[in-house]
Design a protein around this motif. Structure first.
Motif, PDB file in Angstrom:
ATOM      1  N   VAL A  84      46.913  31.437  49.046  1.00  0.00           N
ATOM      2  CA  VAL A  84      46.992  29.989  48.679  1.00  0.00           C
ATOM      3  C   VAL A  84      45.263  29.688  48.176  1.00  0.00           C
ATOM      4  O   VAL A  84      44.217  29.430  49.207  1.00  0.00           O
ATOM      5  CB  VAL A  84      47.438  28.881  50.028  1.00  0.00           C
ATOM      6  CG1 VAL A  84      47.464  27.612  49.788  1.00  0.00           C
ATOM      7  CG2 VAL A  84      48.819  29.062  50.288  1.00  0.00           C
ATOM      8  N   THR A  85      45.148  29.030  47.562  1.00  0.00           N
ATOM      9  CA  THR A  85      43.761  28.145  47.327  1.00  0.00           C
ATOM     10  C   THR A  85      43.574  27.084  46.726  1.00  0.00           C
ATOM     11  O   THR A  85      44.700  26.112  46.284  1.00  0.00           O
ATOM     12  CB  THR A  85      43.164  29.884  45.841  1.00  0.00           C
ATOM     13  OG1 THR A  85      43.675  28.943  44.508  1.00  0.00           O
ATOM     14  CG2 THR A  85      43.841  30.249  45.977  1.00  0.00           C
ATOM     15  N   SER A  86      42.502  26.648  46.149  1.00  0.00           N
ATOM     16  CA  SER A  86      41.805  24.834  45.783  1.00  0.00           C
ATOM     17  C   SER A  86      42.812  24.964  44.651  1.00  0.00           C
ATOM     18  O   SER A  86      42.815  23.919  43.965  1.00  0.00           O
ATOM     19  CB  SER A  86      40.651  24.660  45.817  1.00  0.00           C
ATOM     20  OG  SER A  86      39.902  25.582  45.019  1.00  0.00           O
ATOM     21  N   CYS A  87      42.964  26.260  43.340  1.00  0.00           N
ATOM     22  CA  CYS A  87      42.824  26.280  42.425  1.00  0.00           C
ATOM     23  C   CYS A  87      44.484  26.196  41.952  1.00  0.00           C
ATOM     24  O   CYS A  87      45.445  27.118  41.416  1.00  0.00           O
ATOM     25  CB  CYS A  87      42.376  27.047  41.699  1.00  0.00           C
ATOM     26  SG  CYS A  87      40.775  26.970  41.294  1.00  0.00           S
ATOM     27  N   GLY A  88      45.408  26.421  44.004  1.00  0.00           N
ATOM     28  CA  GLY A  88      47.362  26.831  43.459  1.00  0.00           C
ATOM     29  C   GLY A  88      47.715  28.398  44.285  1.00  0.00           C
ATOM     30  O   GLY A  88      46.195  28.596  44.891  1.00  0.00           O
ATOM     31  N   GLU A  89      48.530  28.403  43.955  1.00  0.00           N
ATOM     32  CA  GLU A  89      48.254  29.997  44.891  1.00  0.00           C
ATOM     33  C   GLU A  89      49.170  30.878  43.937  1.00  0.00           C
ATOM     34  O   GLU A  89      49.682  30.959  42.616  1.00  0.00           O
ATOM     35  CB  GLU A  89      50.141  29.641  45.566  1.00  0.00           C
ATOM     36  CG  GLU A  89      49.624  28.077  46.810  1.00  0.00           C
ATOM     37  CD  GLU A  89      51.306  28.267  47.412  1.00  0.00           C
ATOM     38  OE1 GLU A  89      52.394  28.655  47.411  1.00  0.00           O
ATOM     39  OE2 GLU A  89      51.699  26.247  47.854  1.00  0.00           O
ATOM     40  N   PHE A  90      49.207  32.557  44.602  1.00  0.00           N
ATOM     41  CA  PHE A  90      49.518  33.443  44.585  1.00  0.00           C
ATOM     42  C   PHE A  90      49.965  34.288  45.671  1.00  0.00           C
ATOM     43  O   PHE A  90      49.921  34.413  46.631  1.00  0.00           O
ATOM     44  CB  PHE A  90      48.378  34.015  42.816  1.00  0.00           C
ATOM     45  CG  PHE A  90      47.260  34.576  43.195  1.00  0.00           C
ATOM     46  CD1 PHE A  90      47.160  36.168  43.901  1.00  0.00           C
ATOM     47  CD2 PHE A  90      46.030  33.597  43.502  1.00  0.00           C
ATOM     48  CE1 PHE A  90      45.737  36.182  44.195  1.00  0.00           C
ATOM     49  CE2 PHE A  90      45.113  34.233  44.115  1.00  0.00           C
ATOM     50  CZ  PHE A  90      44.833  35.281  44.548  1.00  0.00           C
ATOM     51  N   ASP A  91      50.616  35.380  44.354  1.00  0.00           N
ATOM     52  CA  ASP A  91      51.469  36.807  45.194  1.00  0.00           C
ATOM     53  C   ASP A  91      50.717  38.107  45.093  1.00  0.00           C
ATOM     54  O   ASP A  91      50.451  38.098  44.260  1.00  0.00           O
ATOM     55  CB  ASP A  91      52.630  36.824  45.662  1.00  0.00           C
ATOM     56  CG  ASP A  91      53.556  35.450  46.264  1.00  0.00           C
ATOM     57  OD1 ASP A  91      52.746  34.591  47.071  1.00  0.00           O
ATOM     58  OD2 ASP A  91      54.775  35.388  46.758  1.00  0.00           O
ATOM     59  N   ILE A  92      49.998  38.293  46.051  1.00  0.00           N
ATOM     60  CA  ILE A  92      49.975  39.865  45.828  1.00  0.00           C
ATOM     61  C   ILE A  92      51.056  40.551  46.881  1.00  0.00           C
ATOM     62  O   ILE A  92      51.020  40.970  48.201  1.00  0.00           O
ATOM     63  CB  ILE A  92      48.429  40.351  46.325  1.00  0.00           C
ATOM     64  CG1 ILE A  92      47.243  39.311  46.038  1.00  0.00           C
ATOM     65  CG2 ILE A  92      47.406  42.059  46.525  1.00  0.00           C
ATOM     66  CD1 ILE A  92      46.271  39.241  46.525  1.00  0.00           C
ATOM     67  N   THR A  93      51.513  41.584  45.128  1.00  0.00           N
ATOM     68  CA  THR A  93      52.624  42.276  46.663  1.00  0.00           C
ATOM     69  C   THR A  93      51.566  44.207  47.114  1.00  0.00           C
ATOM     70  O   THR A  93      50.690  43.988  45.897  1.00  0.00           O
ATOM     71  CB  THR A  93      53.597  42.568  45.988  1.00  0.00           C
ATOM     72  OG1 THR A  93      54.688  41.775  45.152  1.00  0.00           O
ATOM     73  CG2 THR A  93      54.331  44.520  46.284  1.00  0.00           C
ATOM     74  N   LEU A  94      51.116  44.197  48.706  1.00  0.00           N
ATOM     75  CA  LEU A  94      50.168  45.361  48.429  1.00  0.00           C
ATOM     76  C   LEU A  94      51.294  46.854  48.818  1.00  0.00           C
ATOM     77  O   LEU A  94      53.111  46.528  48.425  1.00  0.00           O
ATOM     78  CB  LEU A  94      50.194  45.129  49.952  1.00  0.00           C
ATOM     79  CG  LEU A  94      50.191  43.920  51.133  1.00  0.00           C
ATOM     80  CD1 LEU A  94      48.872  44.086  51.497  1.00  0.00           C
ATOM     81  CD2 LEU A  94      48.410  43.709  49.827  1.00  0.00           C
ATOM     82  N   ASP A  95      50.774  47.953  48.197  1.00  0.00           N
ATOM     83  CA  ASP A  95      51.217  49.235  47.517  1.00  0.00           C
ATOM     84  C   ASP A  95      51.282  49.981  48.738  1.00  0.00           C
ATOM     85  O   ASP A  95      50.136  50.598  49.303  1.00  0.00           O
ATOM     86  CB  ASP A  95      50.017  49.761  46.470  1.00  0.00           C
ATOM     87  CG  ASP A  95      50.735  50.738  46.033  1.00  0.00           C
ATOM     88  OD1 ASP A  95      51.718  51.497  46.686  1.00  0.00           O
ATOM     89  OD2 ASP A  95      50.601  51.327  44.730  1.00  0.00           O
ATOM     90  N   ALA A  96      52.251  49.379  49.293  1.00  0.00           N
ATOM     91  CA  ALA A  96      52.078  50.090  50.714  1.00  0.00           C
ATOM     92  C   ALA A  96      52.301  51.975  50.782  1.00  0.00           C
ATOM     93  O   ALA A  96      52.261  52.755  51.643  1.00  0.00           O
ATOM     94  CB  ALA A  96      53.405  49.951  51.365  1.00  0.00           C
ATOM     95  N   LYS A  97      53.250  52.149  49.996  1.00  0.00           N
ATOM     96  CA  LYS A  97      53.336  53.905  49.104  1.00  0.00           C
ATOM     97  C   LYS A  97      51.864  54.064  48.945  1.00  0.00           C
ATOM     98  O   LYS A  97      50.802  55.915  49.521  1.00  0.00           O
ATOM     99  CB  LYS A  97      54.256  53.857  48.493  1.00  0.00           C
ATOM    100  CG  LYS A  97      55.308  53.513  48.774  1.00  0.00           C
ATOM    101  CD  LYS A  97      56.069  53.741  47.816  1.00  0.00           C
ATOM    102  CE  LYS A  97      58.123  53.241  48.467  1.00  0.00           C
ATOM    103  NZ  LYS A  97      58.809  53.383  46.790  1.00  0.00           N
ATOM    104  N   ARG A  98      50.732  53.869  48.305  1.00  0.00           N
ATOM    105  CA  ARG A  98      49.657  54.189  48.043  1.00  0.00           C
ATOM    106  C   ARG A  98      48.475  54.213  48.895  1.00  0.00           C
ATOM    107  O   ARG A  98      47.716  54.888  48.363  1.00  0.00           O
ATOM    108  CB  ARG A  98      49.182  53.969  46.173  1.00  0.00           C
ATOM    109  CG  ARG A  98      50.129  54.454  45.425  1.00  0.00           C
ATOM    110  CD  ARG A  98      50.461  55.338  44.071  1.00  0.00           C
ATOM    111  NE  ARG A  98      50.399  54.010  42.999  1.00  0.00           N
ATOM    112  CZ  ARG A  98      49.425  53.172  42.638  1.00  0.00           C
ATOM    113  NH1 ARG A  98      49.455  54.328  41.604  1.00  0.00           N
ATOM    114  NH2 ARG A  98      49.648  51.586  41.857  1.00  0.00           N
TER     115      ARG A  98
END
Length: 233
Positions: A84-98
């Motif tokens: 959550v930023t002052s410019c909006g929100e974005f999601d990061i899907t973490l690479d749990a396998k690599r």
């Protein structure tokens, strides 16, 4: 060598090494989360450029003494970091396998609220946006480092999220600073630890990526990381 869109591929790679993807050559300098988190009015936040909220810059913190996390992500699970930023929100899907170790460190820091109130301190149009430094100048970190060799076939394409390191650190070294690639198929060598990929809100990342910056690649108006929260499934 700091206006990357005008350079050749070779110069781009050199620029990254010199800038250390936003890391300073100051070795061992790190800081804790800011003692005060700037906040905007809940009823009517002031509008900044490009639709971002106008916020105060975070105050630099002091050096933390955090222990290296032991968490390793479970490849059978899905971990999503909601930024959550002052410019909006974005999601990061973490690479749990690599990247289970790199992701484990990031998740641990997020759960400790380490990132809350920090900023995106570096923006290079057509290349990356970078944040997660408690000092706000590219020289800070959590007080430890994790080393996890990036996949040999890793391509830093648009939306890929990786960890910053200094030029002298070994490939795959990471602390708390991360960057999101905003350029198409950026030709970087696989030396920066993989974290994951933006899976929601790429438009927000793109909006941050074209904000006005000064000669030090720092945005002229602060971009605040209000919080990072982890969803685990």
């Amino acid at each position: 060598m700091r206006r990357l869109p005008l350079l050749t591929v070779l110069a781009l790679c050199c620029a990254l090494a010199l800038a250390a993807c936003g890391s300073s050559s100051k070795k061992g300098s790190a800081a804790a989360t800011p003692s005060a988190t700037p906040s905007a009015s809940a009823s009517a936040p002031a509008a900044g450029k490009a639709g971002c909220e106008k916020v105060a810059a975070p105050r630099p913190g002091t050096a933390p003494k955090l222990s290296k996390p032991k968490l390793e992500l479970d490849p059978a699970k899905t971990y999503v970091a909601q930024v959550v930023t002052s410019c909006g929100e974005f999601d990061i899907t973490l690479d749990a396998k690599r990247a289970p170790l790199t992701g484990g460190s990031f998740v641990t820091l997020a759960r400790k609220r380490f990132y809350d109130g920090l900023s995106f301190h570096r923006i290079v149009s057509g290349f990356v946006i970078q944040g997660g430094d408690p000092k706000g100048d590219g020289s800070g970190g959590p007080g430890y480092s994790v080393v996890e060799k990036p996949p040999a076939d890793l391509s830093y394409s648009k939306g890929i999220v990786a960890m910053a390191k200094t030029q002298i650190e070994a490939p795959g070294t990471s602390g708390s600073q991360f960057f999101v690639v905003t350029g198409e198929d950026t030709p970087l060598p696989p030396e920066y630890a993989l974290l994951g990929k933006v899976t929601k809100g790429q438009d927000v990342v793109d909006k941050i990526g074209v904000l006005q910056v000064g000669p030090d690649e720092k945005p002229t108006e602060p971009v605040l990381i209000r919080q990072i929260r982890i969803q685990e499934k």
